[in-house]
Every structure is written in C-alpha cells, then in structure tokens.
Write a protein that holds these residues in place. Structure first.
Motif, PDB file in Angstrom:
ATOM      1  N   LYS A  19       0.878  -1.327  -0.074  1.00 56.65           N
ATOM      2  CA  LYS A  19      -0.069   0.066   0.162  1.00 56.65           C
ATOM      3  C   LYS A  19       0.753   1.437  -0.016  1.00 56.65           C
ATOM      4  O   LYS A  19       0.664   2.185  -0.709  1.00 56.65           O
ATOM      5  N   ALA A  20       2.069   1.282   0.841  1.00 58.40           N
ATOM      6  CA  ALA A  20       2.654   2.465   1.018  1.00 58.40           C
ATOM      7  C   ALA A  20       3.731   2.605  -0.496  1.00 58.40           C
ATOM      8  O   ALA A  20       4.133   3.838  -0.825  1.00 58.40           O
ATOM      9  N   THR A  21       4.241   1.501  -0.994  1.00 58.46           N
ATOM     10  CA  THR A  21       4.847   1.533  -2.176  1.00 58.46           C
ATOM     11  C   THR A  21       4.551   1.489  -3.604  1.00 58.46           C
ATOM     12  O   THR A  21       5.105   1.869  -4.556  1.00 58.46           O
ATOM     13  N   GLY A  22       3.244   0.671  -3.829  1.00 62.94           N
ATOM     14  CA  GLY A  22       2.746   0.336  -5.052  1.00 62.94           C
ATOM     15  C   GLY A  22       3.393  -0.697  -5.763  1.00 62.94           C
ATOM     16  O   GLY A  22       3.932  -1.671  -5.259  1.00 62.94           O
ATOM     17  N   ARG A  23       3.346  -0.456  -7.126  1.00 64.47           N
ATOM     18  CA  ARG A  23       3.927  -1.534  -8.005  1.00 64.47           C
ATOM     19  C   ARG A  23       5.606  -1.684  -7.664  1.00 64.47           C
ATOM     20  O   ARG A  23       6.143  -2.668  -7.882  1.00 64.47           O
ATOM     21  N   ASP A  24       6.200  -0.622  -7.286  1.00 63.08           N
ATOM     22  CA  ASP A  24       7.605  -0.792  -6.976  1.00 63.08           C
ATOM     23  C   ASP A  24       7.881  -1.399  -5.672  1.00 63.08           C
ATOM     24  O   ASP A  24       9.047  -1.587  -5.434  1.00 63.08           O
ATOM     25  N   ALA A  25       7.112  -1.974  -5.219  1.00 62.65           N
ATOM     26  CA  ALA A  25       7.280  -2.780  -3.805  1.00 62.65           C
ATOM     27  C   ALA A  25       8.368  -3.780  -3.970  1.00 62.65           C
ATOM     28  O   ALA A  25       9.213  -3.585  -2.973  1.00 62.65           O
ATOM     29  N   TRP A  26       8.532  -4.579  -4.971  1.00 62.25           N
ATOM     30  CA  TRP A  26       9.693  -5.670  -5.114  1.00 62.25           C
ATOM     31  C   TRP A  26      10.979  -4.860  -5.150  1.00 62.25           C
ATOM     32  O   TRP A  26      11.920  -5.605  -4.614  1.00 62.25           O
ATOM     33  N   ILE A  27      11.041  -3.700  -5.976  1.00 63.14           N
ATOM     34  CA  ILE A  27      12.154  -3.245  -5.868  1.00 63.14           C
ATOM     35  C   ILE A  27      12.672  -2.618  -4.931  1.00 63.14           C
ATOM     36  O   ILE A  27      14.149  -2.635  -4.409  1.00 63.14           O
ATOM     37  N   LEU A  41      13.812  -4.975  -2.479  1.00 62.39           N
ATOM     38  CA  LEU A  41      15.514  -5.469  -2.965  1.00 62.39           C
ATOM     39  C   LEU A  41      16.241  -4.414  -2.073  1.00 62.39           C
ATOM     40  O   LEU A  41      17.228  -5.104  -1.654  1.00 62.39           O
ATOM     41  N   VAL A  42      15.985  -3.306  -2.042  1.00 59.58           N
ATOM     42  CA  VAL A  42      16.926  -2.498  -1.633  1.00 59.58           C
ATOM     43  C   VAL A  42      17.061  -2.521  -0.207  1.00 59.58           C
ATOM     44  O   VAL A  42      18.013  -2.611   0.733  1.00 59.58           O
ATOM     45  N   ALA A  43      15.574  -2.683   0.711  1.00 60.99           N
ATOM     46  CA  ALA A  43      15.647  -2.855   1.860  1.00 60.99           C
ATOM     47  C   ALA A  43      16.570  -4.072   2.351  1.00 60.99           C
ATOM     48  O   ALA A  43      17.031  -4.034   3.465  1.00 60.99           O
ATOM     49  N   GLY A  44      16.524  -5.129   1.395  1.00 64.76           N
ATOM     50  CA  GLY A  44      16.994  -6.238   1.657  1.00 64.76           C
ATOM     51  C   GLY A  44      18.601  -6.151   1.971  1.00 64.76           C
ATOM     52  O   GLY A  44      19.248  -6.648   2.698  1.00 64.76           O
ATOM     53  N   LEU A  45      19.176  -5.072   1.243  1.00 65.43           N
ATOM     54  CA  LEU A  45      20.544  -4.860   0.961  1.00 65.43           C
ATOM     55  C   LEU A  45      20.957  -4.197   2.459  1.00 65.43           C
ATOM     56  O   LEU A  45      21.970  -4.516   2.964  1.00 65.43           O
ATOM     57  N   PRO A  71      28.036 -18.492   5.117  1.00 73.27           N
ATOM     58  CA  PRO A  71      26.710 -18.797   5.983  1.00 73.27           C
ATOM     59  C   PRO A  71      25.941 -17.602   6.438  1.00 73.27           C
ATOM     60  O   PRO A  71      24.762 -17.637   6.010  1.00 73.27           O
ATOM     61  N   LEU A  72      26.615 -16.366   6.465  1.00 72.88           N
ATOM     62  CA  LEU A  72      25.668 -15.065   6.836  1.00 72.88           C
ATOM     63  C   LEU A  72      25.024 -14.678   5.430  1.00 72.88           C
ATOM     64  O   LEU A  72      23.915 -14.306   5.145  1.00 72.88           O
ATOM     65  N   VAL A  73      25.875 -14.958   4.252  1.00 69.65           N
ATOM     66  CA  VAL A  73      25.211 -14.770   2.927  1.00 69.65           C
ATOM     67  C   VAL A  73      23.864 -15.444   2.639  1.00 69.65           C
ATOM     68  O   VAL A  73      22.868 -15.021   2.029  1.00 69.65           O
ATOM     69  N   ILE A  74      23.976 -16.939   2.798  1.00 70.38           N
ATOM     70  CA  ILE A  74      22.974 -17.943   2.884  1.00 70.38           C
ATOM     71  C   ILE A  74      21.936 -17.371   3.657  1.00 70.38           C
ATOM     72  O   ILE A  74      20.684 -17.411   3.007  1.00 70.38           O
ATOM     73  N   TYR A  75      22.053 -17.071   4.777  1.00 65.66           N
ATOM     74  CA  TYR A  75      20.941 -16.511   5.540  1.00 65.66           C
ATOM     75  C   TYR A  75      20.272 -15.412   5.162  1.00 65.66           C
ATOM     76  O   TYR A  75      19.025 -15.414   4.876  1.00 65.66           O
ATOM     77  N   GLN A  76      20.976 -14.416   4.634  1.00 63.55           N
ATOM     78  CA  GLN A  76      20.426 -13.223   4.131  1.00 63.55           C
ATOM     79  C   GLN A  76      19.628 -13.540   3.056  1.00 63.55           C
ATOM     80  O   GLN A  76      18.521 -13.207   2.802  1.00 63.55           O
ATOM     81  N   LEU A  77      20.302 -14.459   2.111  1.00 60.67           N
ATOM     82  CA  LEU A  77      19.391 -14.877   0.806  1.00 60.67           C
ATOM     83  C   LEU A  77      18.014 -15.524   1.115  1.00 60.67           C
ATOM     84  O   LEU A  77      17.095 -15.255   0.466  1.00 60.67           O
ATOM     85  N   LEU A 105      10.530 -11.654  -0.325  1.00 66.25           N
ATOM     86  CA  LEU A 105      10.646 -11.060  -1.720  1.00 66.25           C
ATOM     87  C   LEU A 105       9.438 -11.986  -2.373  1.00 66.25           C
ATOM     88  O   LEU A 105       8.699 -11.312  -3.157  1.00 66.25           O
ATOM     89  N   PHE A 106       9.514 -13.189  -2.311  1.00 69.06           N
ATOM     90  CA  PHE A 106       8.445 -14.091  -2.823  1.00 69.06           C
ATOM     91  C   PHE A 106       7.092 -13.816  -2.386  1.00 69.06           C
ATOM     92  O   PHE A 106       6.201 -13.557  -3.179  1.00 69.06           O
ATOM     93  N   SER A 107       7.050 -13.673  -0.924  1.00 61.10           N
ATOM     94  CA  SER A 107       5.855 -13.196  -0.680  1.00 61.10           C
ATOM     95  C   SER A 107       5.219 -11.813  -1.264  1.00 61.10           C
ATOM     96  O   SER A 107       3.895 -11.542  -1.545  1.00 61.10           O
ATOM     97  N   VAL A 108       6.008 -10.900  -1.415  1.00 55.87           N
ATOM     98  CA  VAL A 108       5.668  -9.355  -1.844  1.00 55.87           C
ATOM     99  C   VAL A 108       5.347  -9.650  -3.475  1.00 55.87           C
ATOM    100  O   VAL A 108       4.397  -9.351  -3.828  1.00 55.87           O
ATOM    101  N   ILE A 109       6.049 -10.457  -4.191  1.00 55.20           N
ATOM    102  CA  ILE A 109       5.647 -10.708  -5.585  1.00 55.20           C
ATOM    103  C   ILE A 109       4.645 -11.433  -5.921  1.00 55.20           C
ATOM    104  O   ILE A 109       3.836 -10.942  -6.782  1.00 55.20           O
ATOM    105  N   ILE A 110       4.305 -12.568  -5.105  1.00 55.09           N
ATOM    106  CA  ILE A 110       3.085 -13.287  -5.556  1.00 55.09           C
ATOM    107  C   ILE A 110       2.059 -12.241  -5.039  1.00 55.09           C
ATOM    108  O   ILE A 110       0.972 -12.670  -5.833  1.00 55.09           O
ATOM    109  N   THR A 111       2.105 -11.689  -4.195  1.00 56.95           N
ATOM    110  CA  THR A 111       0.941 -10.801  -3.749  1.00 56.95           C
ATOM    111  C   THR A 111       0.744  -9.641  -4.978  1.00 56.95           C
ATOM    112  O   THR A 111      -0.632  -9.577  -5.375  1.00 56.95           O
TER     113      THR A 111
END
Lengths: 359, 339
Positions: free
Chosen positions: B32-40, B43-47, B199-205, B212-218
C-alpha cells in the motif's frame, strides 16, 4: 511437566468448540440468485431438504437492502439457517448486473467461510424463473447449472472464471470482465449457456457475445485455458461445400501496441476434427484450407474486436499491457474510452498441425 | 545460564523470530505504501538488512547489556510479544475462531510458551525445528495460484516517489523485527563454526527470498485497488484456491501460521527471560510465570482492529530504536571504552 502437557493436549482439542457448525443445523445453499435493483435486492436460494429418505431441492427467497439483508429476510420464510459458504453457482439478473456488480456481492468475499471457486453467470430475464423451473430439470438444479457452465468451460466456449477471478477483473482497470450468460431455451424449455455478457468496468454494458463469438474471445484472451476450442466453417472446392471443424492445439501471439494503433497477430495450430472431403495428404489442399481458415477466422475475430470496442469492454486484457509498457497511451484517459476509439486490427494465421487418423 | 548453539540452530532461531507473526501482515501495508515498485524497494531494503547483519557480525562482542538497558530490552520484547499475540488473536478470530473467547485462544498460546520456557533451554532452541517441513509446504500452497498470476502487474517500474521510498523503507522494517536477537545469541554460537562470509550470505538470501517471494506473489495476484482492502493478502490467495483434499486451504494454512507464531512468541519470551537471568539468577520459575501472566493479560487490552493496527504501527518505531539505534550506541560506547 508431564501433567501440564497432559492438560495442554485436551485444551488444544477443545479450542474451536465454540465455532463448531454442524451440517444438521444449517441448510447449505449451492445455488443462489440475485435480482432487483440497488436498495431493493431480491435473493433466491436453492437448498437440499431430506424428505422420505430422498434429497430434493427447495427454494426460498428474500428481499432487502442488500444481499445479506435479503438473506436475513429469507429466514422469515424458512425453518432452515441458510448458509452460502459452499456456493457453487451464483446467478445474477442482467438488470441487476447493469449496476455496480461488486456492490451486490461484497458479502460473498467478506466472510472467511465462503467458497470463492463457485461459478457466476448472468441470467437473461428474471432470475426467479430459473428457480421456479428447478423441479423440471433433469438433475438437481445446482448440479445442472454447475454442469452447464463447466461443460462450456471445458470446451472453451466461455472463459474459466470463478467468483474470485470475477472480483479481480472488477478491480482491474486494464481488463474487463466477461461473464457467461444463461437463457431459457425456446425449444427445450431448459436453461442453456447463450454466450458472454460484456462488462464495462463494473457494470454490464448491455452487449453480449453469442457462442461462436465467446469461443473467439476465449482464445483471444491473454490468460486461461483454450483447450478443446473448436471452429467450424464450410470450405468449398469445385462448387462443392464441405464442413471443416478444427480444434485448437496451441498458439503464439504478438501484440504490437503504439499510441495510435494496435496490431494483434495470432498464430494457431489446429487439429482437423471433421472434414468429409479428406485428402489432407495433398499439400495444396492443406495450404488452401489454411488460407481459408486464416481468412475466415481473421474476419470473425475482427468482428469480435469491433463488438468489444462498441461495448467499451476490454475483455481481452490489452489494457494490462498498455498500463505496464505504454504509459503515454494509458494516460490518455479512461482506458475503456481509449480502447473503444483505437484502431485495432487482428490477423489470424491458421496452421493444420494434425489431421487425426485419416488424411 | 550458558547455552551453546550450533550455526544452524542459531540461524533457524533467527529466521523463525524474524518471520513468525509478521509474514502474513507485512505485505499489505508495505505494498500500500510503495505501489508496484514494492519488489524493487524490498530488494534495496534487503541490502540494508544485510548491511545491518554485517555490522552486527563485526561488532557483536561489543554488545553488552547492563542491568538498566536490559530492562528496556525486556520491556520491548514484552510489548513486541503482546503485539504479536493481539494480532494473532484478532486474525484468528476473523479467519478461524470468531466465537471462541479471546482468553481461551490467548491462554492456549501463552501456556505453550510457558511450558517451553519452564523446560530446559534446548526445548525452546530446538522448537523451531517443527516448522522446517511447514515452510516449504506454505510456499508450495501459494504456488497453486500460479495460473492466476498476472506478470504485467509488476510494471511499470520506477514510478515510486521519494516519499513512497521513505515510507516503504519504514514499512519494510516489519520484516527486520527480531534482528537484534543476532546480537544476543551470536556469542553463544560454537566457536568452531564459521558464521561470517558464506553462511551469513546464505541466511540473508533465505530471509530475502522468503519475503520477496511473498511480496511478488501478492503483487502478481492482486490489483493495487484490491490491495487497499485486503489486510492479509496471502491468506486470501490461499482461500481462493480450490483443492480436492480440503474445503478451506486457508484454514489449513492458518494452523501452520498459528504454530509458527506460537514458536515466535516462545522465542521472544525466552530471549526476554534469558537476558533477565544474565543479571538476576534467582527465582527463575517465578520470573517465567510473571512474564507469562503479563502475556496473558496485556493482549486483552488491545484486541480491537484499530488497537491492533495502532499497536503494530507503533512497534516499528520501537523496533528501530531497539534493533538499530540502541545497538549502534551500545556498540560504539563499548568500543570507545575498550580503546
């Protein structure tokens, strides 16, 4: 600690007792109908009753400000607690569909118990007649209507739309809804699928497609199964006419959208289902038929596109691509208006890929 | 109390704590806050999430809680758990148990946490294991919606305004909740097992792909207009699926989510009590019981839709304070002391 665990297990099993609903306490409604107008909604419910050990379907009706209000009113006419949580078919009168459809059916989506995989159809004329004639049908009314719609879906005569998808397209600015229409056959007196009702945003546009046109729309649409879609034409050679029926196998589509024009190209692979002329081993015959089919299909597809434009109903879903990739065109204004005025040309290329066990 | 965690136990603990109650409520306010760019934006929030993890990994030894700060953290975890319980109870009453009294549902959730916390530490730490088969099951069920996904719903991209980006980064913090547990438990991970690096990279991924999957599928399933009135879109996707083995797939899933959430509540309660015991070693059982009585009573004060929403909105800012601002201050103060 073991004692605590022993206490916990029965507690977990007890949770939900308050929310238990027994089948014997409710009347499951698999078929419902809506008619009337905003503020004066008439609702019809068909539900099973057991008499003399046999299941028969009874009908009741209610009237109210909304669908829920009408159901509450229907309680006054029946000794059963009507429950639409397992609704299989919802019939809506074309008169009612001319008003914002979502306003009438919000209650179906709001309650968590309601099934959203049920079918929805528009009835030509009054809905009440479909319930009055329920006793004359060869099978139980809910089974009859569900079977009627699902057979047409299986042969791609109408798109595979359930309640949830219908609601989705009501809210999609880039694609309009097209719902199956049901009428009473003059010949048999039984209900039959007559085509599709085209929606403009959330209201029925008043335009409908016949069965052939609705099959064309189904194969034109971006999504959804097109399996078993068949087209029949009369092909001629040396002054003789032969009917030819082809069945859809697969297709490729290419949409070229510019600010002024839309070119739609569809390449279909077909299987020949019926062709009494035979001799499909001859390359010339096959080429002739492919050209003939391409020409006829292009003509008919174009007619459907023109009808959609007339109805201001983008039931194909062009608007979804326009919104995503053509912002200038999208921003011209209301998409349905833009769609209706655009130059949209369709071209069909048919290819005979299978001929069955005969040439 | 001393505990020893394997690397997998540590990451599983963290994953369940971070996903738990929020993973069905996170998508709606975020999209609701971000619109269609939510997934992008995600991704940045993930970084940013990875940057925080790297910072924590680099400095976790300097994160030491004094008695006063640890009381603040205990208060925060108590409020966080209470907000989770309120939300879970409200959601359950809407989706599954409309007539079951709230105190029964809350009582059941809290009693499981109480039982686990009165048991040995290993019980709580290994509790997350029961969720391992449920996580892929949940993803699999969501994929049943595949034929109905509309890929053009992801486009056009790059239309979010700076204000939407800012709001989106705030709303994305729902998915960060619990990240501070990294600082609490990292020092107890087996020294012979490597955590930083891959190990930390894998956890992050895993964390990022899950959300991200839940955002994109929504985004692919619903129009933005529909998103305005669907507070739990993932539940709605499941509700819309027709399967032959169960009438309501959403109910089947809500039990998975409930289990997941109860484990999360247990983990946060355990953390609050664990930090408490670092400074107060006596009356272990009494602290556990008092904490759980609070968990039982406080959610009863905030069970309405408005109260739950306000509580959840406020929790984000408390999270920013306790998971980002305070750790940075504590780490820098301790680093200066050491220098």
């Amino acid at each position: 600690m073991k004692r605590l665990l022993l206490l916990l297990i029965p507690c977990i099993l007890l949770a939900g007792c308050w929310d238990e609903i027994l089948y014997k306490e409710v009347a499951i409604v698999p078929l419902a109908g809506i008619d009337g107008e905003p503020g004066k909604v008439e609702a019809y419910y068909s539900f099973p009753v057991i008499s003399d050990g046999a299941i028969t379907y009874s009908t009741t009706e209610g009237e109210g400000l909304s669908l829920r209000d009408a159901r509450n009113n229907a309680f006054a006419h029946t000794d059963e607690m009507l429950d639409i949580s397992q609704l299989e078919v919802l019939l809506i009168s074309e008169n009612m569909a001319k008003y914002d459809l979502y306003k009438h059916i919000d209650v179906i989506f709001r309650a968590p118990r309601n099934r959203l995989s049920g079918r929805i159809a528009i009835v030509e004329g009054e809905v009440s007649k479909n319930f009055e004639k329920a006793d004359t049908l060869p099978v139980d009314a809910p089974d009859f209507y569900r079977g009627l719609l699902e057979t047409s879906i299986k042969f791609s005569i109408i798109p595979d739309i359930d309640l949830q998808q219908a609601s989705k397209y009501l809210f999609d600015e880039g694609r309009d809804l097209a719902l199956p229409t049901i009428r009473t056959s003059e010949k048999t007196g039984f209900p039959e699928v007559s085509g599709l009702a085209l929606f403009n945003e959330r209201v029925f546009s008043g335009y409908t497609l016949n069965l052939k046109e609705s099959t064309i729309l189904t194969v034109l649409q971006k999504k959804g199964s097109k399996k078993n879609a068949q087209f029949t034409y009369r092909w001629g050679e040396n002054g003789e006419k032969y009917p030819i029926t082809v069945e859809y196998i697969r297709h490729k589509r290419k949409w070229e959208i510019t600010n002024e024009k839309v070119n739609l190209t569809y390449k279909y692979n077909f299987a020949v289902e019926e062709f009494a002329h035979d001799h499909l081993e001859k390359k010339k015959t096959v080429t002739d038929i492919e050209k003939f089919l391409s020409k006829e299909l292009t003509k008919d597809f174009q007619k459907v596109i023109n009808k959609l434009q007339e109805a201001k109903s983008d039931a194909i879903g062009l608007g979804q691509n326009v919104r995503a990739f053509h912002p200038e065109l999208w921003k011209k204004g209301n998409w349905q208006e833009t769609f209706s005025k655009m130059d949209i040309q369709v071209k069909v290329e048919a290819k005979i890929a299978r001929t069955g066990i005969m040439n | 109390m001393n505990i020893n965690l394997s690397r997998i136990q540590f990451f599983l603990f963290l994953f369940v704590a971070q996903t738990g109650a929020v993973f069905i409520s996170f998508q709606a306010p975020f999209i609701k806050a971000t619109g269609r760019d939510a997934w992008i934006i995600f991704l940045v929030a993930g970084l940013l999430h990875y940057a925080v993890l790297l910072f924590f990994e680099h400095n976790y030894e300097y994160f030491k809680l004094g008695p006063v700060i640890s009381w603040l953290y205990k208060g925060y975890w108590l409020l966080l758990t209470v907000s989770f319980i309120s939300y879970i109870d409200y959601t359950l009453s809407v989706w599954a148990f409309p007539k079951t009294p709230d105190f029964v549902v809350i009582g059941l959730m809290v009693s499981i946490s109480l039982y686990a916390n009165l048991s040995r530490a290993e019980t709580v730490i290994n509790l997350s294991v029961i969720l391992i088969p449920m996580i892929p099951l949940f993803l699999l069920f969501l994929l049943l919606a595949w034929p109905e996904l509309e890929w053009t719903y992801l486009f056009p991209v790059g239309k979010a305004t700076p204000l939407q980006w800012a709001d989106g980064m705030i709303k994305a913090q729902f998915a960060f909740i619990g990240i501070e547990l990294y600082l609490i438990y990292r020092r107890y991970v087996d020294k012979n097992q490597q955590v930083k690096g891959w190990p930390l990279v894998i956890y992050q991924l895993i964390w990022m792909l899950f959300f991200l999957f839940s955002v994109i599928i929504t985004l692919l399933y619903f129009t933005l207009e529909e998103m305005k009135f669907l507070p739990e879109p993932l539940m709605y996707i499941l509700k819309s699926q027709h399967v032959t083995f169960v009438e309501r797939l959403d109910l089947f899933f809500i039990y998975i989510w409930m289990t997941w959430s109860i484990v999360t509540i247990t983990l946060f309660s355990f953390t609050a009590l664990f930090v408490h015991r670092l400074h107060y070693k006596e009356h272990k059982k009494r602290s556990v019981v008092i904490f759980h009585i609070l968990l039982l009573l406080l959610p009863l004060l905030s069970l309405s839709k408005t109260a739950t929403e306000k509580f959840n909105a406020a929790i984000i800012y408390a999270h920013l304070l306790f998971a980002i601002v305070l750790p940075i201050i504590i780490i820098f103060v301790n680093r200066r002391k050491k220098a």
